[in-house]
Design an enzyme around this catalytic site. Structure first.
Site, PDB file in Angstrom:
ATOM      1  N   HIS A 157       0.783  -1.346   0.118  1.00  0.00           N
ATOM      2  CA  HIS A 157      -0.066   0.066  -0.003  1.00  0.00           C
ATOM      3  C   HIS A 157       0.925   1.267   0.066  1.00  0.00           C
ATOM      4  O   HIS A 157       1.844   1.391   0.788  1.00  0.00           O
ATOM      5  CB  HIS A 157      -0.950   0.024   1.120  1.00  0.00           C
ATOM      6  N   SER A 158       0.598   2.334  -0.845  1.00  0.00           N
ATOM      7  CA  SER A 158       1.282   3.508  -0.916  1.00  0.00           C
ATOM      8  C   SER A 158       2.856   3.261  -1.083  1.00  0.00           C
ATOM      9  O   SER A 158       3.144   2.684  -2.173  1.00  0.00           O
ATOM     10  CB  SER A 158       0.876   4.260   0.355  1.00  0.00           C
ATOM     11  N   LEU A 159       3.491   3.946  -0.303  1.00  0.00           N
ATOM     12  CA  LEU A 159       4.888   3.596  -0.339  1.00  0.00           C
ATOM     13  C   LEU A 159       5.452   2.411  -0.404  1.00  0.00           C
ATOM     14  O   LEU A 159       6.569   1.803  -0.880  1.00  0.00           O
ATOM     15  CB  LEU A 159       5.673   4.560   0.434  1.00  0.00           C
ATOM     16  N   SER A 171       4.077  -0.253  -1.687  1.00  0.00           N
ATOM     17  CA  SER A 171       4.341  -0.700  -2.849  1.00  0.00           C
ATOM     18  C   SER A 171       5.630  -0.521  -3.774  1.00  0.00           C
ATOM     19  O   SER A 171       6.180  -1.392  -4.588  1.00  0.00           O
ATOM     20  CB  SER A 171       3.017  -0.412  -3.764  1.00  0.00           C
TER      21      SER A 171
END
EC number: 3.1.1.-
Length: 933
Positions: free
Chosen positions: A443-445, A447
């Site tokens: 999720h977000s960073l 990934s």
């Protein structure tokens, strides 16, 4: 199989074998047999036929976690636990705990009473414990030694393997993350306190009641001061004057818990004869269970399900920014996601699929325990204005800046890689025969971090992304060592010692070429390009900066050796090359022998100082000459002067290699990744800024003059899931295949089935326009073909045209990469959630980035993908069900689209095109109405 061991401080107690700790279906029946045949179990069976007698033992865990260093024997502080203070384990979990308890009953009871005695020493111990509890919240972080103890503990697995029970300490602790300990209570005697529920009694009182029961104290009844004909048993508990009254005969005995009038009966709620007691667990007989009871029942059913179905797919949940904040908790987010997926799986999957496979979601916390040295400096620089807002930014957005920094990037990558491997090894230790699949949810960073790790599983060393930017501005510089030859990443900290041999090698490129791989892996310097610099004066600006840093570093190191007197004959071996061939002391150094070196240390130091001074003067001349050359070259005035005028570059020797040739050392994962889910991911913009495309390195002609770098993650499939209003998310498909740029992302189906009204209308318009365009193109193609046939004198032109059409039908390089990343020819990477029918885009953008953990559409999409290879039934063929709106099992009441009769009180009911039956019925009624005169 080797026995596992549980570390109990300095004492070790042998545990049962790993197969005895598994709550598998085949193990549950064996556990029941073990419990029934165990010698210790016989004394807990019902010895009478009284309604108050039973043999069902249930285990509980406390809702409130224990404080640090708080003993389990000190809680609860009442003789009867309060309602909703303790939750029951599932039936199968209780069986597993009880079986392990009976095998070591004598030892465990001895340790338990010893701990209880420590809690009852007196007020002095309580004062000390209170002082500890006061000091604990002031600590910035939990002690690392506590975590080390947690790592060594192995207990009885419960709640799907996410928690384990330590029977020695009576603790329930999480397995895959650092969490609080919860008190575990063995419920053998129960009390009905004002309601219909039987509440457990603490073990200290329960053991005393059990001794009285085995002695059949009701046979020694006598008249009590209250006039009741009963047997009185004084008990030691938290209340003064606590006692139990037994009445009746062998098959009709009853018991009450009470206190003397001088006690605190008004406080604990004793009235009349007291609180009714019973031996053995009995369920609630409430005709209308409360929400808490329903939730407890649902959780027990889920725990029993998890103990029966094996794990076939493991998903590591890697968080992004914001986990450093106080209110952010990845464990809670993953817990919510786990509950949502369980509820959706029960409604949308068949019974065969649910009984065949179970998915285990494990949080990967890489930020909580990571401390970066720059955080303290940032806190010192933070302004007092809007302090809370600045702290929020520091806990969220700054994580992206830390990762983009060449100094802290290595620490972040190491934290994620080590955490993933640690979690996998933990799981493998408890499931040694696991052969299922493993996926990553980023999720977000998270990934971006997961993607970078997956892209460097074959080549574990890679230049920092900013290195490509450096090459763009300095194309004539020699590239740093290849990742294959780099044994370790460049350090981000300044070196405290500069070896003379290393300085000698840096100033003599010929010696470097003759060294082994370890020497080749050392930091390259521009001194190796001395000949190139002489041929091209324009390159002096690029090389002299690093030259100054190295020369100044050598000078400082010489001064350091001079002041400490640490220079010996080994520093300048016989026959060693001089530092500079033009130095006046070169011939003198070559003529020295060991005796002269040992006898004339002071003279040698003086000569070295003279040499350093001469080198500094030459550097100053080069700087002045270089400044004159740079003034004539306008192309390099925006980069070079800033470095030439900065004196700190000359003194901070480690900044030059760290800023321009940083290397990131990636750790190889201990497992293969099946599917990579990038959720709410800024991966697209990261790759675009790095000028990276997803490929196997053969797309130079495909990307034409973009001069892009290609890389491919080590996973079977990749999905990019995002909300259309998420300001952080970006597409990925345009960086894989140029032809997908005009294509819209795939719409993720609504969890109630189909598409929302406005999404359906929009797709209808676009599909109609696309089909119309295809028809027009077909007509144009037919007209062109007819004209060509009429005008051609032979069929050669037609054959050539067909060959041309065949060539046009060839798939592009980008489409092949799409197939490689998705596993199918027409697969897609970008998948977009549906926005609600009535919502403001900018208001929705505020929470869109953090809502994925609670989004049912996202959870259902992932569940459908993870179960895609399982058939609907034992004899059904395996079919892919991604994005399918058709029902999977018409015989089940909970199908994919039949949701109109379901109860959704917590969610709005949108307009959709999903219910085909209602649509047909409405169309039929409309036609009948129009036919009427």
């Amino acid at each position: 199989m080797e026995d596992r061991e549980t570390h109990l401080g300095t004492r070790e107690v042998n545990e049962t074998s790993p197969d005895l700790l598994k709550n598998t279906p085949s193990n549950i029946a064996r556990l029941e047999d073990v419990i029934e045949q165990c010698h210790g179990r016989q004394k807990y069976l019902a010895q009478t036929r009284s309604p108050s007698d039973g043999s069902d033992v249930r285990w509980y865990f406390c809702k409130v976690p224990l404080a640090e260093n708080e003993l389990a024997a000190s809680v609860p502080r009442t003789d009867v636990v309060g309602k909703s203070e303790y939750f029951r384990f599932g039936m199968r979990d209780s069986l597993a705990i009880e079986a392990s308890f009976l095998q070591r009953e004598d030892e465990l009871l001895s340790l338990w009473w010893k701990e209880y005695a420590e809690c009852s020493e007196g007020p002095k111990l309580q004062v000390n414990s209170k002082k500890k509890s006061i000091e604990t919240p002031s600590e910035a972080s939990v002690s690392s030694s506590l975590y080390e103890v947690e790592e060594e503990r192995v207990g009885v697995p419960v709640k799907g393997g996410l928690y384990e029970v330590d029977l020695v300490r009576r603790h329930c602790f999480p397995v895959y993350w650092n969490g609080d300990n919860r008190r575990v209570l063995r419920g053998h005697w129960f009390a009905r306190k004002g309601g219909l529920d039987w509440l457990p009694i603490p073990e200290t009182v329960s053991e005393q009641l059990e001794v009285a029961y085995r002695n059949k104290v009701w046979r020694r009844r006598s008249f009590q001061p209250s006039g009741l004909f009963a047997a009185r048993i004084d008990l030691q508990g938290s209340s003064l004057g606590l006692h139990a009254l037994f009445t009746g005969e062998d098959d009709t005995w009853e018991a009450w818990l009470n206190v003397d009038p001088s006690g605190f009966s008004g406080i604990v709620g004793y009235t009349g004869n007291g609180i009714k007691l019973r031996r053995g667990y009995a369920g609630s007989y409430s005709p209308k269970p409360t929400q808490e009871e329903l939730r407890q029942q649902k959780e027990e059913e889920m725990d029993d399900y998890c103990s029966q179905v094996p794990v076939r797919h493991l998903v590591f949940m890697v968080h992004g920014i914001g986990q450093k904040g106080e209110k952010s908790n990845l464990v809670d987010d993953v817990g919510n996601f786990r509950q949502i997926t369980a509820a959706l799986a029960e409604r949308h999957l068949t019974s065969h699929q649910l009984s065949t496979q179970r998915v285990l979601f494990i949080p990967c916390q890489w930020r909580k325990g990571l401390k970066l040295s720059g955080e303290a400096a940032v806190d010192k620089c933070t302004l007092d204005g809007v302090r809370r807002f600045r702290e929020m930014l520091s806990a969220t957005v700054h994580d992206v800046l830390y990762y983009m920094s060449p100094i802290y990037c290595q620490a972040i990558i190491d934290s994620v890689s080590k955490q993933l491997n640690r979690l996998y090894l933990k799981f493998l230790k408890r499931n040694p025969d696991y052969v299922g699949k493993i996926s990553i949810y980023g999720h977000s960073l998270g990934s971006v971090l997961s993607y970078d790790i997956l892209c460097h599983q074959h080549n574990l060393s890679s230049p920092f992304p900013m290195d490509s930017v450096y090459k763009k501005f300095f194309p004539d510089e020699e590239s740093p060592p290849t990742p294959a030859k780099a044994d370790k990443p460049c350090s981000s900290h300044p070196s405290s010692n500069f070896e003379p041999e290393k300085s000698d090698q840096l100033n003599n490129p010929e010696k470097i070429t003759g060294q082994d791989n370890n020497t080749m892996a050392k930091e390259p310097t521009v001194l190796e390009h001395h000949d190139v610099i002489q041929e091209d004066p324009s390159l002096i600006s690029d090389s002299v900066v690093a030259n100054v840093g190295l020369e100044r570093r050598g000078g400082q190191e010489d001064d350091h050796h001079d002041s400490s007197g640490a220079i010996s004959s080994q520093d300048v071996p016989d026959g060693a090359d001089c530092r500079t061939p033009d130095s006046p002391s070169c011939s003198q150094e070559q003529s020295w022998d060991k005796e002269s070196v040992n006898s004339n240390n002071e003279e040698r130091i003086k000569l070295l100082q003279d040499e350093v001074n001469s080198l500094r003067s030459k550097v100053a001349q080069l700087l002045s000459e270089n400044a004159r050359i740079l003034s004539d070259e306008k192309a390099k005035t925006s980069v070079a002067p800033k470095e030439l005028n900065n004196e700190k570059v000359q003194t901070e020797d480690a900044d030059a290699p760290t800023s321009f040739t940083p290397f990131i050392k990636y750790q190889k994962l201990e497992f293969k990744v099946d599917t990579f889910f990038a959720v709410g991911s800024p991966l697209g913009v990261f790759l675009a800024l790095r000028n990276i495309r997803l490929g196997i390195g053969k797309g130079k002609d495909y990307w034409e003059e973009e001069n892009a770098i290609e890389e491919m993650p080590a996973c079977r499939r990749m999905f990019n899931i995002f909300h259309p209003y998420d300001p952080v998310a970006y597409r990925v498909e345009p960086l894989v295949c140029k032809e997908y740029l005009p294509e819209r992302p795939v719409i993720i189906p609504y969890h109630r089935g189909g598409k929302r009204l406005h999404i359906g209308l929009q797709d209808f318009r676009e599909d109609f326009a696309a089909r119309s365009q295809r028809i027009m193109n077909h007509f144009d193609s037919v007209r062109t073909r007819v004209l060509t046939i009429c005008q051609s004198k032979s069929a050669d032109n037609l054959d050539e045209m067909e060959e041309t059409d065949d060539e046009k039908d060839d798939r592009s390089y980008g489409s092949l990469m799409i197939e490689r990343l998705t596993g199918t020819r027409d697969g897609r990477i970008d998948h977009m959630l549906q926005e609600k029918t009535f919502e403001h885009p900018y208001l929705q953008a505020i929470g869109a980035h953090t809502n994925y953990w609670r989004d049912q559409d996202t959870a259902l999409f992932i569940i459908k993908h993870l179960y895609r290879e399982l058939p609907d039934g034992p004899n059904s063929p395996t079919e892919s069900t991604e994005g399918d709106d058709s029902p999977k099992d018409s015989s089940r009441p909970h199908s994919w689209i039949d949701r109109r009769e379901a109860d959704y009180d917590d969610e709005e009911l949108p307009l959709t095109f999903s219910d085909k039956q209602i649509t047909r019925s409405f169309s039929a009624e409309a036609k009948k109405y129009l036919k009427k005169p």
